[in-house]
Write an enzyme that holds these catalytic residues in place. Sequence first.
Site, PDB file in Angstrom:
ATOM      1  N   ASP A   1       0.745  -1.135  -0.013  1.00 45.06           N
ATOM      2  CA  ASP A   1      -0.003  -0.052   0.114  1.00 45.06           C
ATOM      3  C   ASP A   1       0.905   1.195  -0.030  1.00 45.06           C
ATOM      4  O   ASP A   1       1.736   1.359   0.971  1.00 45.06           O
ATOM      5  CB  ASP A   1      -0.714  -0.070   1.277  1.00 45.06           C
ATOM      6  CG  ASP A   1      -2.216   0.645   0.899  1.00 45.06           C
ATOM      7  OD1 ASP A   1      -2.456   1.627   0.366  1.00 45.06           O
ATOM      8  OD2 ASP A   1      -3.265  -0.139   1.564  1.00 45.06           O
TER       9      ASP A   1
ATOM     10  N   ASP B   1      -2.681   4.833  -2.590  1.00 45.14           N
ATOM     11  CA  ASP B   1      -3.613   5.402  -1.854  1.00 45.14           C
ATOM     12  C   ASP B   1      -3.958   6.811  -2.170  1.00 45.14           C
ATOM     13  O   ASP B   1      -3.211   7.435  -2.450  1.00 45.14           O
ATOM     14  CB  ASP B   1      -3.023   5.412  -0.273  1.00 45.14           C
ATOM     15  CG  ASP B   1      -4.109   5.966   0.890  1.00 45.14           C
ATOM     16  OD1 ASP B   1      -5.071   5.280   1.133  1.00 45.14           O
ATOM     17  OD2 ASP B   1      -4.005   6.937   1.250  1.00 45.14           O
TER      18      ASP B   1
ATOM     19  N   HIS C   1     -11.162  -1.992   3.914  1.00 50.50           N
ATOM     20  CA  HIS C   1     -11.034  -1.832   5.354  1.00 50.50           C
ATOM     21  C   HIS C   1     -11.861  -0.234   5.687  1.00 50.50           C
ATOM     22  O   HIS C   1     -11.849   0.046   6.611  1.00 50.50           O
ATOM     23  CB  HIS C   1      -9.890  -1.583   5.443  1.00 50.50           C
ATOM     24  CG  HIS C   1      -8.777  -0.642   4.773  1.00 50.50           C
ATOM     25  ND1 HIS C   1      -8.859  -0.636   3.377  1.00 50.50           N
ATOM     26  CD2 HIS C   1      -8.389   0.461   5.111  1.00 50.50           C
ATOM     27  CE1 HIS C   1      -8.255   0.333   2.949  1.00 50.50           C
ATOM     28  NE2 HIS C   1      -7.685   1.364   3.870  1.00 50.50           N
ATOM     29  N   ASP C   2     -12.339   0.209   4.551  1.00 49.77           N
ATOM     30  CA  ASP C   2     -12.811   1.753   4.500  1.00 49.77           C
ATOM     31  C   ASP C   2     -14.435   1.462   4.575  1.00 49.77           C
ATOM     32  O   ASP C   2     -15.042   2.501   4.623  1.00 49.77           O
ATOM     33  CB  ASP C   2     -12.503   2.515   3.592  1.00 49.77           C
ATOM     34  CG  ASP C   2     -11.111   2.876   3.665  1.00 49.77           C
ATOM     35  OD1 ASP C   2     -10.653   3.110   4.756  1.00 49.77           O
ATOM     36  OD2 ASP C   2     -10.464   3.204   2.513  1.00 49.77           O
TER      37      ASP C   2
ATOM     38  N   GLU D   1      -6.256   3.982  -5.770  1.00 56.50           N
ATOM     39  CA  GLU D   1      -7.601   4.310  -5.135  1.00 56.50           C
ATOM     40  C   GLU D   1      -7.976   5.448  -5.585  1.00 56.50           C
ATOM     41  O   GLU D   1      -7.504   6.631  -5.325  1.00 56.50           O
ATOM     42  CB  GLU D   1      -7.290   4.407  -3.546  1.00 56.50           C
ATOM     43  CG  GLU D   1      -8.699   4.455  -3.031  1.00 56.50           C
ATOM     44  CD  GLU D   1      -8.494   4.925  -1.435  1.00 56.50           C
ATOM     45  OE1 GLU D   1      -9.499   4.870  -0.906  1.00 56.50           O
ATOM     46  OE2 GLU D   1      -7.554   5.817  -1.366  1.00 56.50           O
TER      47      GLU D   1
HETATM   48  C1  GLC Z   1      -7.499   5.713   1.950  1.00 53.50           C
HETATM   49  C2  GLC Z   1      -7.494   4.463   2.818  1.00 53.50           C
HETATM   50  C3  GLC Z   1      -7.885   4.929   4.268  1.00 53.50           C
HETATM   51  C4  GLC Z   1      -7.037   6.058   4.933  1.00 53.50           C
HETATM   52  C5  GLC Z   1      -7.225   7.491   3.847  1.00 53.50           C
HETATM   53  C6  GLC Z   1      -6.107   8.259   4.275  1.00 53.50           C
HETATM   54  O1  GLC Z   1      -8.534   6.134   1.766  1.00 53.50           O
HETATM   55  O2  GLC Z   1      -8.200   3.445   2.098  1.00 53.50           O
HETATM   56  O3  GLC Z   1      -8.162   3.893   5.152  1.00 53.50           O
HETATM   57  O4  GLC Z   1      -7.728   6.446   5.856  1.00 53.50           O
HETATM   58  O5  GLC Z   1      -6.825   6.854   2.351  1.00 53.50           O
HETATM   59  O6  GLC Z   1      -4.718   7.663   4.006  1.00 53.50           O
END
Ligand code: GLC
Length: 558
Positions: A98, A199, A325-326, A256
Amino acid sequence: MHGKWWQEAVVYQLYPRSFMDSNGDGIGDLPGVLAQLDYLQWLGVTVIWLCPIFRSPNDDNGYDIADYRAIMDEFGTMADFDRLMAETRRRGMRIILDLVVNHTSDEHPWFIASRSRRDDPKRDWYIWRDGRNGGPPNNWESIFRGPAWQYDAGTDQYFLHLFTARQPDLNWENAEVRDAICDMVRWWMDKGVDGFRIDAITHMKKAPGLPDAPAGDGHGPVPAYDFHMNVDGVLDYVDTLAREAFSHGDIMTVGEANGIGADEAEPWVGASRGRLSMILQFEHWHLWSGDPRAGLDLCKLKRILSHWQNALEGVGWNALYLENHDLPRVLSRWGDPLQHRHASATALATMYFLMQGTPFIYQGQELGMANTVFHSLDDFDDVFARQRIVEMRANGMADDDILEEMALTARDNSRTPMPWNDGLNAGFTTGTPWLPLNPDYPQVNVAQQQTDPGSVLGYYRRMIALRASEPALVFGRYRLLLADDPQLYAYTRSLDDTTFLVVCNLSARAARYRHDGFNLEYAACMLANRPLLPHPPCNAFDLRPFEARVYRIGPAPA
Ligand code: GLC
Ligand code: CA
């Protein structure tokens, strides 16, 4: 669009903090992952996406990185990582990391230097501005609520943070920042990692001049997505990453990508562009954002997912996912964990997993895990949850109502430890788990499902094996059927003279499938989540609540 190893991959997203604890401190770790590699191999997944494992003060569970080249103390050492990578390889699987490079932790040495003096050489590595009228430089709201600016008394300026105040945004305009990041990415590639999930990639570029967002009532911060998400020029940074780092190996890259619609995806993932392998789009789960109590609007879901399938056919590649996980557990949102746990978990699985693209499974999804139970507002661990609770209280909401809302929407729902068996702490730890287990673990755990081919886990394993053995299910063209049917998600996948028919009843009521195009007389049922009822050889059949079937029907209809 054939021939890339990651197109045939099945990705398992692993949240290391909650996967397996090897030393009894209640926190999952890399030796714990190593101990469960056989499980992942048995399941049939081929790529493991490790959520952040780097040194971090854990303000946002590792998404706040203090050292990109060191392993988080709680997770182990670099030697543990090297061993994990070697053992993963040995089992024919790969690891992707990640990559969190929109921001760092406020404990990263770069930021410590940056905040030390206005004339520090790293000052410009982050985004510093003078205040305005005794307040922040502009009216942007943080994605995690509250103002997107934090005042720093030492140097009397504000720094920008799109997430928490402990996650300062890097200044990607600065060439030294870009070089330092690309250098770090190449360092991991040299170590042999097989790719990255990047990310918050659509947030790396901010609108020039950092202008105010149109203000609601003129008071307080306002959402400012138009000024920090998918802003013109963001692809230049992706190009830098691709040119200076990603292209140096045969790796898989997954962005993402909040804010990217299907019609805007080609520049990101078009095969001819050489940027990213695929992106994780947000449109289907934004169907959840309005009313968390609203059920599934199946016709809308079909429109969104089919739009992605059609937009990228022959030009790019999709990432397929329902959970991460979100997000709370999909079973609690779109399935029925009380009346139809097995059927709804497997029907949802069948629906998304056999589309064109690379499927992702989030840990526990393969067991049909549901949301957990929260007893009070103190039960929420996640920093985003805690900031939302502060905000809702400030808006005058009663604690009971907040609890109800958070129970449906909190990210902690999917972060509970992995239930390995029905023993102490579900076999996750011999100590006190950092986050309580989902109380249903005596019924929902790996040990019990692994020996039962009829379990959700057994179904996932068969579905993974089926996809691996049928090129049409990987590369075949997708075609939606029955777009307006409010209960059924039905589609075909066709390659050369092979066609698969996927039919999923995503409702708790019986449904009738009827289609003029096929004769199912000689069709073979390759996968079904309930024992088949005999049906007359014709182009119609009945499906029970949440029943799903996959047929191989031979030559494609004209
Ligand atoms: C992304 C991750 C999330 C995190 C955010 C800030 O959305 O998936 O878990 O809190 O970025 O890094
Ligand atoms: Ca541990």
